[in-house]
Design a protein around this motif. Structure first.
Motif, PDB file in Angstrom:
ATOM      1  N   ILE D 153     -23.904 -16.603 -32.624  1.00 54.89           N
ATOM      2  CA  ILE D 153     -24.665 -15.896 -33.761  1.00 54.89           C
ATOM      3  C   ILE D 153     -24.098 -16.788 -35.053  1.00 54.89           C
ATOM      4  O   ILE D 153     -22.985 -16.758 -35.272  1.00 54.89           O
ATOM      5  CB  ILE D 153     -24.195 -14.432 -33.786  1.00 54.89           C
ATOM      6  CG1 ILE D 153     -24.759 -13.648 -32.530  1.00 54.89           C
ATOM      7  CG2 ILE D 153     -24.720 -13.845 -35.010  1.00 54.89           C
ATOM      8  CD1 ILE D 153     -24.103 -12.270 -32.243  1.00 54.89           C
ATOM      9  N   GLY D 154     -25.123 -17.010 -36.065  1.00 53.02           N
ATOM     10  CA  GLY D 154     -24.741 -17.614 -37.236  1.00 53.02           C
ATOM     11  C   GLY D 154     -24.084 -18.699 -36.951  1.00 53.02           C
ATOM     12  O   GLY D 154     -23.250 -19.218 -37.808  1.00 53.02           O
ATOM     13  N   GLY D 155     -24.357 -19.618 -35.916  1.00 48.61           N
ATOM     14  CA  GLY D 155     -23.804 -20.915 -35.596  1.00 48.61           C
ATOM     15  C   GLY D 155     -22.170 -20.700 -34.942  1.00 48.61           C
ATOM     16  O   GLY D 155     -21.616 -21.706 -34.708  1.00 48.61           O
ATOM     17  N   GLN D 156     -21.700 -19.390 -34.835  1.00 50.12           N
ATOM     18  CA  GLN D 156     -20.309 -19.307 -34.385  1.00 50.12           C
ATOM     19  C   GLN D 156     -20.487 -18.929 -32.914  1.00 50.12           C
ATOM     20  O   GLN D 156     -21.378 -17.915 -32.465  1.00 50.12           O
ATOM     21  CB  GLN D 156     -19.790 -18.084 -35.187  1.00 50.12           C
ATOM     22  CG  GLN D 156     -19.808 -18.400 -36.596  1.00 50.12           C
ATOM     23  CD  GLN D 156     -19.201 -19.575 -37.046  1.00 50.12           C
ATOM     24  OE1 GLN D 156     -18.161 -19.984 -36.479  1.00 50.12           O
ATOM     25  NE2 GLN D 156     -19.707 -20.394 -37.923  1.00 50.12           N
ATOM     26  N   ARG D 157     -19.786 -19.247 -31.963  1.00 52.19           N
ATOM     27  CA  ARG D 157     -19.678 -19.003 -30.716  1.00 52.19           C
ATOM     28  C   ARG D 157     -18.848 -17.771 -30.224  1.00 52.19           C
ATOM     29  O   ARG D 157     -17.567 -17.589 -30.990  1.00 52.19           O
ATOM     30  CB  ARG D 157     -19.142 -20.282 -29.804  1.00 52.19           C
ATOM     31  CG  ARG D 157     -19.183 -20.109 -28.279  1.00 52.19           C
ATOM     32  CD  ARG D 157     -18.626 -21.502 -27.640  1.00 52.19           C
ATOM     33  NE  ARG D 157     -18.511 -21.417 -26.366  1.00 52.19           N
ATOM     34  CZ  ARG D 157     -19.368 -21.710 -25.444  1.00 52.19           C
ATOM     35  NH1 ARG D 157     -20.560 -21.753 -25.772  1.00 52.19           N
ATOM     36  NH2 ARG D 157     -19.044 -21.674 -24.110  1.00 52.19           N
ATOM     37  N   ILE D 158     -19.300 -17.030 -29.556  1.00 53.58           N
ATOM     38  CA  ILE D 158     -18.650 -15.636 -29.263  1.00 53.58           C
ATOM     39  C   ILE D 158     -18.348 -15.696 -27.602  1.00 53.58           C
ATOM     40  O   ILE D 158     -19.454 -15.585 -27.039  1.00 53.58           O
ATOM     41  CB  ILE D 158     -19.277 -14.246 -29.662  1.00 53.58           C
ATOM     42  CG1 ILE D 158     -19.467 -14.543 -31.216  1.00 53.58           C
ATOM     43  CG2 ILE D 158     -18.462 -13.175 -29.330  1.00 53.58           C
ATOM     44  CD1 ILE D 158     -20.387 -13.509 -31.919  1.00 53.58           C
ATOM     45  N   VAL D 159     -17.117 -15.786 -27.071  1.00 53.33           N
ATOM     46  CA  VAL D 159     -16.891 -15.562 -25.672  1.00 53.33           C
ATOM     47  C   VAL D 159     -16.380 -14.110 -25.484  1.00 53.33           C
ATOM     48  O   VAL D 159     -15.711 -13.639 -26.310  1.00 53.33           O
ATOM     49  CB  VAL D 159     -15.922 -16.537 -25.332  1.00 53.33           C
ATOM     50  CG1 VAL D 159     -15.643 -16.490 -24.092  1.00 53.33           C
ATOM     51  CG2 VAL D 159     -16.432 -18.080 -25.530  1.00 53.33           C
ATOM     52  N   PRO D 160     -16.840 -13.559 -24.199  1.00 49.62           N
ATOM     53  CA  PRO D 160     -16.321 -12.074 -24.119  1.00 49.62           C
ATOM     54  C   PRO D 160     -14.934 -11.991 -24.079  1.00 49.62           C
ATOM     55  O   PRO D 160     -14.195 -13.012 -23.612  1.00 49.62           O
ATOM     56  CB  PRO D 160     -16.905 -11.973 -22.536  1.00 49.62           C
ATOM     57  CG  PRO D 160     -17.928 -12.864 -22.638  1.00 49.62           C
ATOM     58  CD  PRO D 160     -17.804 -13.963 -23.343  1.00 49.62           C
TER      59      PRO D 160
END
Lengths: 234, 234, 234, 234, 234, 234
Positions: D153-160
């Motif tokens: 999202i917005g170029g940022q990676r989010i891992v659970p």
């Protein structure tokens, strides 16, 4: 805004404007110290044109093109008509009939923060247009505005008679008083760019040519081999 | 973000990438299970190109192209440079001089979430560019970023060395490890599409070919004659 | 929305629609009293086409093109398919396979508030498309919608069988019942425009031709010489 | 995208996440070296909340909230649900019923690139929501997606399992492995900010405190008296 | 568009409209089969209001509020004024003076695709406004439009006398003829929602309540343990 | 743009500015002949403030707040800091530390075309901010700009020392030389508005008060009874 049509505005020297136009929008913008660009929102309706001229400015009410008609009479050969509206409007305030009238007077093109129509016809008659929108939506002729007052587009001030250069990169304005100096700066810059282009063709790197390795080091940028790099925090 | 230039990144096999590119963006995206598309915001500046290559990634600060210069040195023949910024920026961080340097190294094109300039010159030199904006606005070389770290565009992750395919439909990324499998899936899909194209040319309907009549019925879609239909609730 | 496919819709007279299309979008819009224009957001994917036809309407769920498949069967020669979605969606719900199916049935083009893909292929097969976005993102066939119900695009209502005219200026709709009257009005307007064009070529001003000097005076617009004008309040 | 629900994901330490949340989004973002911010497009529906938690990620098809229902079961106390769609969609895929189910499981809030509805009810039940849009438009449950896969999202990676902090400034993600280090950095930064705040309250200038006078001089910025300054080139 | 003021329009039953408003925008939209929502672009200027009423429609030229003045006279107690423009315009065509006039006639609020001003004063006088923009930019009274003709906003048709419900989720229209049926459907839906809310409070899952486990399985969604899941293609 | 900090700028009379602010943005904008409004894109981060002051202008590079620090030193009691960037940037270039420094110097608020952060803290310290975006994204201090040069926002020119008025309707600029005349005009207009408000409270119509019935008739607007009106061309 005073509702006026200002007549008899002095223009930038057309010979200098033509010379300036030859360098294109990006180089002229750089030559001015990175100012004067009207922003990425104003685009040519067809790619491939590069024009220069002197600004005749128009302020219209949204949905109204009365003042463009008033502006036609103020135009001379070498002018470019620059239209803005008192609030954003994409309506097709300009089309081939107005372009016909302008071509008769030697006008070289149109720049507008609003919309235009008759896109196919404008192309057929080789009248370059740089605009924010294409829209067939028609306009009325009911509300006052101004011709040849100073306007601001994309944060840049445009005074009547200023030089306008427009191409596939968009539109740049050069204040009338700054045209000579900008022309000299553009020539100098173009010379440097020619040298850089040759160097890059030979394989020289911008890192070396512009002394950027020291900049990178000073900013703490590290070179890391792929095998040793792990994206722990990304 | 760590301010690094990662060197020596492995690339996807260029032969496979070239084969993949032949199928075009839409088919490759389908072959990956409808992933990898960078979104409708990144468009070619001129229609008509179709390229494939391996990603060299760049992260720039807005209004700054320092790291693109750093990236040039990391490029090899067959690469495509992929630029993004730490926050949205339409500035013209890329133009014909950088393109000249990249062409010397055998780079096949540029993909950027930002802006480019020298549109006419880039076209003349046949260097394909896919971008979010055209802008003559110049940039500085003052702030650090990264080269060859993983980036995300349009929700898709791009790792250096991944395959990039770009054409008039936009840009798709295929992870390096998935290139072979995607190539096989693209071939299979293209075969099916050829059969469907032939069928549609003969007049067969997708309703029948894809078994959609049952889907419509299952969803409760009714066929109603014009005369008996009244738009009571519209 | 009722989930229906309405069959057997009457169409506007194709001869009249063809005559109307000859006048182009802007003139037809004016001939209708400045209504019917679908707005500046719907653009041709390639400049240069001008088409007319009768509307077959489609309502899709976002990310879903099931109902376009249902619509193909309802199409006749001379139709133009008009697609909208229940909420904004740029996904590529339409491509060359569907275009192939439509061409087989004599459909003349596509208008959509959504996205299309296979841009290069659509151009190669000369199938004109007017859309809000290009996107390779694929769609599913899982949710119901409608074919040949009235839809609204850009605030304009489109009833199946209405006349559609589309060119480089965008898309206009003419209600089926209004086609004859609009055709007559378009002819009259085009005649007047021809006369104005000739007058403008000779150097007449719109100020005089349209009686606008009195309008300007009535609105209090003053003519001021450059030397005496000072921008005190700008 | 593989259509999976990943179960049993490890989470960042909730005690550390809570401590991190106390510093607020802007400070956490700075503490990470100016990364992790999901962008200005995701806003709270009501100002005044500040939450921290661990990410449960969801990928939905546009116009479809099936996978949010699947995600509920995967939630534990302290989680924040993070939703994105395969292509942009403002539809109201989340409302008070889903919030009720999440509150039962101890979930602390929702972050979504899409839309939500029941804004008044969500406020009444004190369930913080950060989203790109408010929309009453309903969704279906017809197409597959994923739960607890990595998203961008917005170029940022989010891992659970990553830490999420959200407040009136938006949303920031901290990778699970980086939470401890970021917490230490945030504490250090907050300490410095406290000192700066005190200094600024006493009248010290950032120019002096941060050594910026030398920066300005090095960049060639001149101090000019109003009387001697003339805007010749503006 | 014909330039008319249509008088004596029938209205939806105000008792039914009031009952409908009690259910809120999202529930009413669902009760209509997910239609009627004017889209996420029209927002309340202050959160917290929920109103219902009968539509008086207005079409204005951009930058012009003449027809809103004409509309005042057509208003009755229980009405909501719904304004749109012939092309997009954010100008502040409505403010506290017009609101004062409308309050005198028992009008309950304003919905507009354009802009409003006097935001503080409108709040102080408790006049709810739902709009696309806030703008102090003034308008003229120079160009014709229409009152009480059918209009389309966000693809939804609004006929004078239709029911309008507006709250923090936006605005929904219910055709006059559909108000009774929609009211019944809203009651039924609210009842179901109450049951679901209770169930979710007790910890039941939507997966079970709505039978979604079978849907997921049918779509091929797999449950995978974190340890065995590897994001090979993401 | 010359990279300068202009010192010793004259300011508009603060007593007059305060009186002007009392009338609010919309009335001041009208009193200037509908000019000076910075546009609907600049909004308060919290509703409810109304401020006036004298402009200190700042031009920053995108992603850089160096020049805001330089501007602090130039501020006096009664000033409002007005920030713009050389190209659009939503980054959070301003937060509570800078606000603390400005409050110490008696600055009354901030207006920016860019972004701000620390929204909760700014509210707690009662420092009004009007901006185009909220973003936690941090900025650097690396590139030159200007303080107290003329800038243009929303097409309106702002010269240092001009009067700024800001409230829930946005921001308006009044040239220093025009403050006295604008104040007189605002008083006159407010008097008229008071009379109109009273008249509207009593039930008078704008149609009568402003003589608009004649305008409508002159434009050809017809009154048509609902029963006799048929929407043949809509």
């Amino acid at each position: 805004m005073r509702n006026v049509v200002v007549t008899g505005c002095p223009r930038a020297d057309l010979g200098e404007v033509d010379a300036l136009a030859g360098f294109g929008v990006a180089t002229v913008h750089e030559a001015m110290g990175r100012t004067g660009y009207l922003g990425p929102g104003i685009r040519p309706i067809h790619l491939g044109a590069r024009i220069g001229g002197t600004a005749v400015t128009v302020v219209c009410w949204p949905g109204d093109n009365l003042m463009i008609h008033a502006a036609v009479e103020q135009c001379r050969p070498g002018d470019i008509v620059v239209v803005t509206t008192t609030s954003p409007s994409a309506d097709g305030a300009f089309g081939e009939l107005l372009a016909t009238a302008l071509q008769h007077r030697g006008v070289r093109g149109l720049v507008t923060t609003g919309g235009v129509r008759d896109v196919a016809e404008l192309h057929a008659m080789s009248f370059p247009v740089f605009c924010a929108a294409v829209s067939a939506q028609g306009t009325v002729k009911a509300t006052a505005g101004a011709v040849n007052t100073a306007v601001s587009i994309g944060g840049q001030r445009i005074v009547p008679g200023d030089a306008i250069v427009a191409d596939d990169d968009g539109v740049v304005v050069v204040p009338r008083q700054a045209v000579s100096a900008t022309l000299a700066a553009a020539k100098a810059r173009a010379g440097k760019e020619n040298e850089s282009r040759e160097a890059f063709r030979r394989g020289e790197l911008g890192l070396d040519r512009y002394g950027l390795r020291a900049v990178l080091a000073g900013l703490g940028v590290k070179y890391v081999d792929y095998e040793s790099y792990r994206e722990v925090d990304q």
